[in-house]
Design a protein around this motif. Structure first.
Motif, PDB file in Angstrom:
ATOM      1  N   LYS A 423      34.594  24.401  65.191  1.00  0.00           N
ATOM      2  CA  LYS A 423      33.722  25.553  64.998  1.00  0.00           C
ATOM      3  C   LYS A 423      33.748  26.488  66.205  1.00  0.00           C
ATOM      4  O   LYS A 423      33.439  27.663  66.081  1.00  0.00           O
ATOM      5  CB  LYS A 423      32.288  25.080  64.723  1.00  0.00           C
ATOM      6  N   ALA A 439      24.597  21.014  68.781  1.00  0.00           N
ATOM      7  CA  ALA A 439      25.314  21.065  67.512  1.00  0.00           C
ATOM      8  C   ALA A 439      26.687  20.423  67.662  1.00  0.00           C
ATOM      9  O   ALA A 439      27.291  20.477  68.731  1.00  0.00           O
ATOM     10  CB  ALA A 439      25.444  22.505  67.038  1.00  0.00           C
ATOM     11  N   GLN A 440      27.175  19.832  66.594  1.00  0.00           N
ATOM     12  CA  GLN A 440      28.482  19.199  66.581  1.00  0.00           C
ATOM     13  C   GLN A 440      29.560  20.285  66.515  1.00  0.00           C
ATOM     14  O   GLN A 440      29.500  21.172  65.669  1.00  0.00           O
ATOM     15  CB  GLN A 440      28.556  18.274  65.369  1.00  0.00           C
ATOM     16  N   ARG A 443      33.551  20.552  62.156  1.00  0.00           N
ATOM     17  CA  ARG A 443      33.114  20.598  60.761  1.00  0.00           C
ATOM     18  C   ARG A 443      34.030  19.700  59.943  1.00  0.00           C
ATOM     19  O   ARG A 443      35.248  19.866  59.954  1.00  0.00           O
ATOM     20  CB  ARG A 443      33.192  22.033  60.236  1.00  0.00           C
TER      21      ARG A 443
END
Length: 525
Positions: A423, A439-440, A443
């Motif tokens: 991302k 946030a990771q 995706r």
């Protein structure tokens, strides 16, 4: 000895007649009337029970349309635990430069949709999580296959290619616009679908839904003709899905009364249409074959706004009538518009135009509808319970993730037989482990599919561009080769190494050429 004759009405007592006694025609008439009434009641009761049984064959379900090619991409493949589990993927139409080739939105043929949209992989992930999807053909924009492809053999092959590729047990035929007004194209379409449905009768079968526009009076003349075309071709319809939208409601008034009127009218029309082909359809059965698809929030006509209270009332109406299916347009729009959206009365492809929480329309409309489309059949590709998780470069479409490599945004990698997409720029963040960041950076797109091979990346021919040099001045638009990779200068630069574009793409004066750009250069060479 006198013989005794008896009349025995269903469920009643014996009525005796003794010969030799005077016959009362009045009494006999009463007896016959009673017998007829009881017999009729029996047949009525049997018909009512059968009607109710047919109407409740499937658990009621809610599905929602997803515009596959809309920007930004809607991630239907990763619903939350209480999210939307049934989706209708829209729309398959004719490829712009090949009238008989099915495509998504007229842009991506089926193979290109796999490469550019990762659609096959995302569908595989969706089914792994218990989701179910069906494909919708047609729509208002672009050209339906039946409109542009007049070769019936190729037309049928086009529909079949989609049904087979995505393992469909049910399809949605969205008939509107130019196609709705073209009886010849509709007849071609109906014949093709009838043949495909007939071929599948010995197997899993093929449900066919007709999605048609309605007014408060129900289906238009063209809509009625479309249903007649399908019934005349021998198609066994799963039902008619009424597009309860753009009803031209007066400003300030609720859409709901008009929507309910349109559904009542469509149900009556459906019963009449079946009567025309000598099929008697009960009240309950007819309602079970009616579906509603409202356009959530602001409709195309400014006076039409479908609100959350409308959604709740429509859901209750559908449950009361026994409507098996309920849908909406669309999941892409099921969120509130941002502050920068200039006019909420102007329709957006990515927000509803009304105050709401994300996913609130879908949650409201699927209340009490636990059923599933169950359209995807067979073994799930890449099922982690049966497939090996050992990564093999020879059977992986993208490079295996490495802790030592920096990955810019949009880079795809394989890890534990799943495909991930960055991302943003990342290094050292294992794709399948929780990140300590907010946030990771990765995706999850879906599993590596059976039979996949490494994606062949085009290579710039030697000598196409000069090698980058630290001493050389480069101006905007100039291209160079750096370690076998092509880059283009975004502005004047000297001494800035192109590989910095992979780490800090916004700050770097260089950008790496995309695979599509490189492929075009190779062709031109």
């Amino acid at each position: 000895m006198n013989k005794i004759l008896t009349l025995s009405p269903p469920g009643g007592q014996m009525v005796k007649w003794y010969p030799g006694r005077r016959l009362s025609w009045l009494r006999l008439g009463v007896v016959i009337a009673v017998v007829a009434a009881l017999a009729g009641a029996g047949w009525y009761s049997l018909g009512y029970v059968q009607d109710r049984q047919e109407a409740t064959e499937r658990s009621p379900w809610f599905d929602a349309y997803v515009d596959v090619t809309a920007t930004p991409t809607f991630e239907f493949e990763s619903p939350e635990s209480d999210g939307q589990q049934n989706v209708v993927l829209a729309f398959v139409v004719a490829l712009k430069d090949n009238n008989c080739t099915p495509s998504w939105g007229g842009v991506y043929d089926l193979a290109e949709a796999e490469r550019a949209l990762d659609l096959d992989r995302r569908l595989a992930r969706f089914t792994m999580q218990g989701g179910s999807a069906m494909v919708s053909f047609g729509g208002q924009a672009n050209s339906d296959l039946a409109l542009s492809c007049t070769d019936e053999t190729k037309l049928r092959a086009g529909y079949e290619a989609v049904i087979d590729r995505y393992d469909q047990l049910s399809i949605d035929m969205d008939i509107e616009g130019e196609l709705l007004a073209n009886p010849e194209a509709l007849a071609r379409q109906a014949r093709a679908i009838a043949q495909l449905q007939e071929e599948r009768k010995g197997g899993d079968g093929l449900d066919v839904w007709l999605t048609l526009p309605v007014s408060t009076d129900g289906l238009s003349f063209d809509g009625l003709q479309a249903v007649r075309q399908y019934l005349g071709a021998g198609v066994e319809l799963a039902g008619v899905n009424a597009m309860t939208m753009n009803l031209e409601t007066a400003a300030g008034e609720s859409m709901l009364p008009g929507i309910l009127d349109s559904l009542e009218a469509t149900q009556n029309q459906l019963r009449s249409l079946y009567q025309e082909v000598d099929v008697t359809m009960g009240e309950a059965t007819a309602w079970s074959r009616i579906s509603a698809t409202p356009m959530i929030g602001q409709n195309d006509t400014r006076g039409d706004i479908f609100t959350l209270p409308d959604a709740a009332e429509l859901s209750r109406f559908a449950a009361d009538k026994g409507m098996s299916r309920m849908s909406m347009w669309s999941l892409n729009r099921d969120q509130q518009c941002g502050e920068n959206w200039p006019d909420v009365r102007r329709v957006s492809d990515s927000c509803s135009g009304v105050d709401q929480t994300p996913g609130e329309f879908a949650k409201t409309l699927r209340e009490g509808r636990p059923g599933s489309l169950t359209q995807i059949k067979g073994a799930v590709p890449g099922d982690s319970t049966t497939a090996s998780v050992e990564d093999d470069p020879e059977t992986s479409p993208y490079p295996i993730w490495s802790v030592d490599v920096a990955y810019p945004a949009d880079t795809k990698v394989v890890w534990n037989r799943s495909v991930y997409e960055a991302k943003w720029w990342t290094q050292g963040d294992q794709p399948d482990l929780p990140s300590e960041a907010a946030a990771q950076p990765w995706r999850l797109l879906g599993p590596v599919l059976p039979g996949e091979k490494p994606v062949e990346r085009p290579v710039i021919p030697a000598g196409t561009y000069p090698e980058w040099s630290k001493e050389t001045v480069f101006t905007r638009g100039q291209r160079v080769i750096f370690e076998g990779v092509a880059f283009e200068a975004k502005w004047w630069t000297q001494g800035d190494s192109p590989d910095e574009a992979l780490v800090q793409p916004q700050a770097s004066p260089w950008r790496q050429l995309t695979d599509d750009e490189v492929a075009k250069i190779v062709v031109e060479k």
